[in-house]
Design a protein around this motif. Sequence first.
Motif, PDB file in Angstrom:
ATOM      1  N   MET A   1      20.412  17.868  17.414  1.00  0.00           N
ATOM      2  CA  MET A   1      20.976  19.183  16.745  1.00  0.00           C
ATOM      3  C   MET A   1      19.970  20.350  17.008  1.00  0.00           C
ATOM      4  N   ASP A   2      18.676  20.056  16.677  1.00  0.00           N
ATOM      5  CA  ASP A   2      17.797  21.184  16.776  1.00  0.00           C
ATOM      6  C   ASP A   2      17.822  21.548  18.259  1.00  0.00           C
ATOM      7  N   LEU A   3      17.919  20.619  19.168  1.00  0.00           N
ATOM      8  CA  LEU A   3      17.979  21.029  20.768  1.00  0.00           C
ATOM      9  C   LEU A   3      19.159  21.932  20.834  1.00  0.00           C
ATOM     10  N   VAL A   4      20.305  21.606  20.453  1.00  0.00           N
ATOM     11  CA  VAL A   4      21.628  22.554  20.456  1.00  0.00           C
ATOM     12  C   VAL A   4      21.391  23.916  19.916  1.00  0.00           C
ATOM     13  N   SER A   5      20.858  23.922  18.836  1.00  0.00           N
ATOM     14  CA  SER A   5      20.417  25.401  18.284  1.00  0.00           C
ATOM     15  C   SER A   5      19.404  26.037  18.969  1.00  0.00           C
ATOM     16  N   ALA A   6      18.497  25.577  19.539  1.00  0.00           N
ATOM     17  CA  ALA A   6      17.598  25.983  20.510  1.00  0.00           C
ATOM     18  C   ALA A   6      17.935  26.401  21.672  1.00  0.00           C
ATOM     19  N   TRP A   7      19.186  25.901  22.376  1.00  0.00           N
ATOM     20  CA  TRP A   7      19.645  26.296  23.574  1.00  0.00           C
ATOM     21  C   TRP A   7      20.747  27.340  23.207  1.00  0.00           C
ATOM     22  N   VAL A   8      21.373  27.493  21.958  1.00  0.00           N
ATOM     23  CA  VAL A   8      21.987  28.671  21.585  1.00  0.00           C
ATOM     24  C   VAL A   8      21.244  29.998  21.602  1.00  0.00           C
ATOM     25  N   ALA A   9      20.286  29.629  20.782  1.00  0.00           N
ATOM     26  CA  ALA A   9      18.966  30.945  20.487  1.00  0.00           C
ATOM     27  C   ALA A   9      18.663  31.270  21.993  1.00  0.00           C
ATOM     28  N   ALA A  10      18.129  30.325  22.775  1.00  0.00           N
ATOM     29  CA  ALA A  10      17.537  30.585  23.981  1.00  0.00           C
ATOM     30  C   ALA A  10      18.534  31.497  25.052  1.00  0.00           C
ATOM     31  N   TRP A 201      12.330  25.429  23.378  1.00  0.00           N
ATOM     32  CA  TRP A 201      13.625  25.300  24.109  1.00  0.00           C
ATOM     33  C   TRP A 201      13.198  24.248  25.705  1.00  0.00           C
ATOM     34  N   VAL A 202      12.244  25.052  26.434  1.00  0.00           N
ATOM     35  CA  VAL A 202      11.997  24.388  27.620  1.00  0.00           C
ATOM     36  C   VAL A 202      11.283  23.101  27.535  1.00  0.00           C
ATOM     37  N   ALA A 207      11.698  17.203  27.793  1.00  0.00           N
ATOM     38  CA  ALA A 207      11.113  15.761  27.085  1.00  0.00           C
ATOM     39  C   ALA A 207      12.477  14.999  26.991  1.00  0.00           C
ATOM     40  N   ALA A 208      13.727  15.655  26.667  1.00  0.00           N
ATOM     41  CA  ALA A 208      14.864  14.886  26.517  1.00  0.00           C
ATOM     42  C   ALA A 208      15.491  14.375  27.860  1.00  0.00           C
ATOM     43  N   ILE A 209      15.337  15.091  28.989  1.00  0.00           N
ATOM     44  CA  ILE A 209      15.702  14.791  30.152  1.00  0.00           C
ATOM     45  C   ILE A 209      14.747  13.896  30.980  1.00  0.00           C
ATOM     46  N   LEU A 210      13.580  13.601  30.544  1.00  0.00           N
ATOM     47  CA  LEU A 210      12.508  12.918  31.271  1.00  0.00           C
ATOM     48  C   LEU A 210      12.234  11.723  30.360  1.00  0.00           C
ATOM     49  N   GLY A 211      12.877  11.918  29.326  1.00  0.00           N
ATOM     50  CA  GLY A 211      12.647  10.703  28.291  1.00  0.00           C
ATOM     51  C   GLY A 211      11.089  10.735  27.755  1.00  0.00           C
TER      52      GLY A 211
END
Lengths: 211, 336
Positions: A1-10, A201-202, A207-211
């Motif tokens: 959820m944090d990542l989603v809000s970071a994407w929206v903000a970014a 954001w980055v 980290a999410a993509i590369l695990g």
Amino acid sequence: MDLVSAWVAAFLTLAIYSFLYKDNPLYRFAESLFVGLSLGYEIGIVLHRTIIPNLFQKLAADPGRNWYLVIGGVLGIMLYLRYVQRVSFLGRWALAVYMGYFVGVELMQRLHGDVLPQVKDTMLPLLPLSLASVQNLLVLVGVLSVLVYFYFSRPHTGILRPVSRLGIWFIMVCFGASFGYTVMARISLLVGRLTFLVDDWVRPTLAAILG
Amino acid sequence: MGSMTVGWWDKARVFVPWLSRRCSAVHRAARAASVLFGGALLMLCVSATPCMSDLAGASADSAIALVTLSGMETTATPSRFFREERLNALLLFTFFAGAILAYIGLAKKGAPLFIRKIAGLDAVDEAVGRATEMGRKVLYIPGIMSVDNIQTVASMSILGYVAERTAAYGTQLEVPNKDPLVLATAREVVKEAYMKAGRPDYFQEDMVNYVTYDQFAYTAAIQGLMTREKPATNFLIGSFYAESLIMAEAGNAAGAIQVAGTAELAQLPFFVVACDYTLIGEELYAASAYLSREPLILGSIKGQDLVKAALIVLIVVGMVLSSLGIGEFADFFTQE
């Protein structure tokens, strides 16, 4: 959820920064969203943090003690009477009360906060002669020449001309210092935003993509 | 029912002028009362002692009521009715108010009061003329603060003048607002200016519109407006903060002629570098007096000039006395 809000903000941050290239649909979208959201948010804030707790709840809790709040409420409603043609003048009365009250309050605040302390801090001793005397003289000359520049009852001719020109030089030096100081503060804001983009954001995205 | 309403309204219309005539007598009485009150207050300056606890309670309650009305938070602290350590502020205020009232009286009697011309003011006509020639709009930004801010009040006077010019030339004017109270005031000012110019048919309510209350959302909207609609002239006059450079730069990039004016020290440098003409600090207030020639504003500027002259004398005297080792005079201006 944090990542989603970071994407929206970014996304919204980059959309606003895209204006640096030129006006574009992304910027227009972010601008419209910002204006609409902020307006709705402010209405909610004013209603729930000012009108309801400071007027309705206080009146409901103890009308005898808080009766004077009705005056503010009535003045607020009077502002809307400008839309009723016959009594539209009442809206001006409310505005007049609001302006008059704050002008009176601000006048005393300025006297206490600005005028008196500045007058006192300019009455600096020039004797005994020392390096501090030179500094004090500089302060005195600066204040007096700027005051002369802002004196409007005489044309800047004769002796007033060189003194007011000296005043504008002092003002420009002050502006230069203020400009540099404020630009540095703005750069720190930019750094803060870039830090958000990298750290919130980055990095989490990688980290999410590369695990 | 309709005729009853008309009857009530007609009575009211007769009553208001009657009340107005009576008010002149009330006004004279009020002035006499204020003189008496002022005298009593000055006597208190000399003889007041800190043992006026009854009055202190009443004054504290009144202050709390007013502050709460304005929506501010405050903490009630028990206080004396009269504080000797604030005598300096009272004396300066009395002199300040007296000078302004005296000059307003002179201005109302038609005495010729001189105010030197301010460089940026020629630019106002020039800027409106340019917009007329180019067939594009004039954009007027009245700052981001409410009408309780003196700069906004001065901005409204200048807006009145600009609106009169745009009405006379038939130029399109737009005034986007951040504050709802400024919106109401600006709309009245522009409407009155169009009526004064004899062009009430040119006035449209949408000319003075509302954007949002958020500082940077408002800024983003103005930036977009300047870029898309490319107004020929931008007036940025009033109280500005961090948005000043963003707006001034957007207008500059759009090729508009820009006239700015503010008394916010930290924002003035940005206007100086990004705008064609800038009214610096108090020039903003003097400009509104110069343009409107309103006795109230004119008298106020003249009164302020008298206070400035008095302050110059006081500062020089204070400096001389401090240099001679007599610090009591400077200490009189100390705040508690």
